[in-house]
Design an enzyme around this catalytic site. Structure first.
Site, short mmCIF file in Angstrom:
data_model
loop_
_atom_site.label_atom_id
_atom_site.label_comp_id
_atom_site.label_asym_id
_atom_site.label_seq_id
_atom_site.Cartn_x
_atom_site.Cartn_y
_atom_site.Cartn_z
N SER A 287 -1.35 13.72 13.36
CA SER A 287 -0.60 12.46 13.38
C SER A 287 -2.40 11.49 13.63
CB SER A 287 -0.03 11.85 14.65
OG SER A 287 0.02 10.65 15.92
N THR B 242 16.29 5.15 -6.52
CA THR B 242 18.03 5.32 -6.91
C THR B 242 18.38 3.34 -6.16
OG1 THR B 242 17.36 7.16 -5.72
CG2 THR B 242 19.57 6.94 -5.77
N ASP C 192 7.95 -0.44 13.80
CA ASP C 192 7.49 -0.37 12.39
C ASP C 192 7.57 -1.93 12.22
OD1 ASP C 192 6.11 1.94 12.91
OD2 ASP C 192 8.52 3.19 12.07
N TYR D 298 -1.56 4.42 4.73
CA TYR D 298 -2.83 4.16 4.90
C TYR D 298 -3.66 4.98 5.19
CZ TYR D 298 -0.25 7.20 8.72
OH TYR D 298 0.87 8.25 8.34
N LYS E 193 13.52 10.22 14.54
CA LYS E 193 13.53 9.13 15.15
C LYS E 193 15.20 8.54 14.99
CE LYS E 193 9.48 6.85 12.54
NZ LYS E 193 8.78 5.65 11.82
P1 NAP Z 1 11.39 7.85 3.39
O1 NAP Z 1 12.62 6.96 3.73
O2 NAP Z 1 11.01 9.31 2.04
O3 NAP Z 1 11.63 6.66 1.82
C1 NAP Z 1 10.75 6.82 0.76
C2 NAP Z 1 11.24 5.81 -0.73
O4 NAP Z 1 10.67 5.79 -1.45
C3 NAP Z 1 12.74 5.97 -0.75
O5 NAP Z 1 13.17 4.28 -1.12
C4 NAP Z 1 12.54 6.37 -2.54
O6 NAP Z 1 12.98 6.43 -2.90
C5 NAP Z 1 10.85 5.86 -2.61
N1 NAP Z 1 10.43 6.70 -3.39
C6 NAP Z 1 9.24 8.00 -3.55
N2 NAP Z 1 9.41 8.29 -4.01
C7 NAP Z 1 9.47 7.50 -5.21
C8 NAP Z 1 8.53 7.02 -6.23
N3 NAP Z 1 7.48 8.50 -7.41
N4 NAP Z 1 8.72 6.62 -7.35
C9 NAP Z 1 9.65 6.03 -6.83
N5 NAP Z 1 10.52 4.96 -5.48
C10 NAP Z 1 10.00 6.24 -5.01
O7 NAP Z 1 9.61 7.38 3.18
P2 NAP Z 1 9.45 6.44 4.06
O8 NAP Z 1 9.69 6.66 5.55
O9 NAP Z 1 10.43 4.45 4.51
O10 NAP Z 1 7.55 6.13 4.59
C11 NAP Z 1 7.10 5.53 3.48
C12 NAP Z 1 6.21 4.71 3.05
O11 NAP Z 1 5.52 4.55 4.57
C13 NAP Z 1 4.62 7.30 3.86
O12 NAP Z 1 3.75 6.25 2.67
C14 NAP Z 1 4.89 6.43 5.30
O13 NAP Z 1 3.57 7.22 5.28
C15 NAP Z 1 4.74 5.25 4.89
N6 NAP Z 1 5.02 4.71 6.81
C16 NAP Z 1 3.50 3.62 7.15
C17 NAP Z 1 3.87 3.48 8.27
C18 NAP Z 1 2.36 2.08 8.33
O14 NAP Z 1 2.54 1.53 9.72
N7 NAP Z 1 1.47 1.70 7.92
C19 NAP Z 1 5.25 3.26 9.01
C20 NAP Z 1 6.03 4.13 8.18
C21 NAP Z 1 5.72 5.02 7.26
P3 NAP Z 1 14.45 6.85 -3.12
O15 NAP Z 1 15.64 6.29 -2.22
O16 NAP Z 1 15.19 6.97 -5.11
O17 NAP Z 1 14.83 8.62 -3.19
#
Ligand code: NAP
Length: 289
Positions: free
Chosen positions: A24, A161, A111, A231, A75
């Protein structure tokens, strides 16, 4: 160089619970902010196994902690354990920030608002825009809800998906807003037509920073604003490709700073020292690169 206040009998504790959580970036960012505000507070990471979440939430009350941040995978569990939810957290069923008000725990989700602030800070306006949002996971839900509240003209949820895109599109609420859903392989026209493209997938994140972006660069063009929630690295393959094609870009680092800033404002009631928080975050990110 800012230094932490010496810890003593008056020190108040804030933390982040997750599993894992040692990666983190919030501790350096929040501790820099506490030092800047002259608060005798300390922010620490707590690695909490999924079967210990209830005990961790009880500990916030028992130990008189100011509050906590909550990260994956806790969460949703924490949203079920706090005493009260703010509207955004209640809509999402997900909490990333808890405030302890004399033993009464209030859960928030910062967020989505953090994302919107990062876009505004970059000089972009979501109102009246056609927005394409890629992904339908946890962060997509928070961002989609917050974007919808900014009154864009249209929001298209695109996901690998398709059933998850449809489900999310059915949950998002926004007056006068056209909401659609598409499978990723059929999304070229929607992405090309969008004025704002938001990638909420983890594709391009360290240690897979060289992976091909989920949005083919040829779908992007001048006049668009392309946002990546990833990020680490700060400048992703997607953002570089977007800039090469003349688009403006917004890095996920901005969302990370702003979601933390909103949490800090909820705990302290003071305006967040954004410059200091961003500097501490970027230093911590660069130190890990
Ligand atoms: P999550 O709940 O696991 O969701 C991931 C999403 O990405 C799903 O819709 C998944 O599709 C899709 N995906 C994953 N791999 C893929 C691929 N190879 N090709 C196409 N689609 C793909 O993840 P999350 O918690 O939303 O986090 C996602 C990202 O956001 C992470 O990198 C996290 O570090 C970042 N994030 C950043 C912040 C910030 O403050 N900047 C805050 C929160 C999260 P499917 O439904 O088909 O599996």
């Amino acid at each position: 160089m800012r230094t932490l206040q010496a810890l003593d009998g008056e020190t108040l504790v804030v933390g982040v619970i997750g599993w894992p959580v040692r990666h983190s970036l919030s501790p350096p960012m929040q501790n820099a902010a506490f030092a800047e505000l002259g608060l005798n507070w300390v922010y620490v990471p707590f690695e909490v196994a999924p079967d210990r979440v209830q005990q961790a939430v009880d500990a916030v009350r028992a130990l008189g902690m100011v509050g906590i941040n909550v990260t994956v995978p806790h969460k949703e569990a924490v949203a079920r354990l706090v005493d009260e939810l703010d509207p955004a957290a209640a809509t999402l069923g997900s909490v990333n920030t808890v405030v302890n008000r004399d033993g009464h725990l209030v859960g928030y989700s910062t967020d989505g608002a953090g994302f919107v602030r990062s876009v505004e800070e970059a000089g972009e306006d979501l109102a009246g825009k056609r927005v394409a949002l890629i992904g339908a996971g946890g962060s997509a839900r928070a961002v989609a809800q917050a974007v919808a509240a900014e009154q864009p003209e249209a929001l298209c949820i695109i996901n690998r998906t398709f059933s998850r895109a449809l489900e999310l599109a059915g949950q998002v609420r926004g007056g006068g807003l056209t909401i659609g859903a598409l499978p990723l392989e059929s999304a070229q026209h929607a992405v090309q037509d969008a004025q704002v493209v938001i990638d909420t997938t983890p594709v391009g994140m360290h240690p897979h920073a060289q992976d091909a972006p989920v949005v083919p660069p040829e779908w992007l063009h001048e006049g668009q604003c392309v946002c990546d929630l990833v990020y680490r690295p700060r400048d992703t393959v997607l953002l570089r490709a977007a800039r090469e094609r003349g688009a403006r870009t917004v890095s996920g680092a901005g969302m990370l700073v702003h979601q933390g800033a909103i949490a800090l404002e909820l705990w302290t009631g003071k305006p967040a020292p954004l410059v200091v928080m961003r500097q501490a975050l970027l230093e911590a990110l660069d130190a890990r690169s």
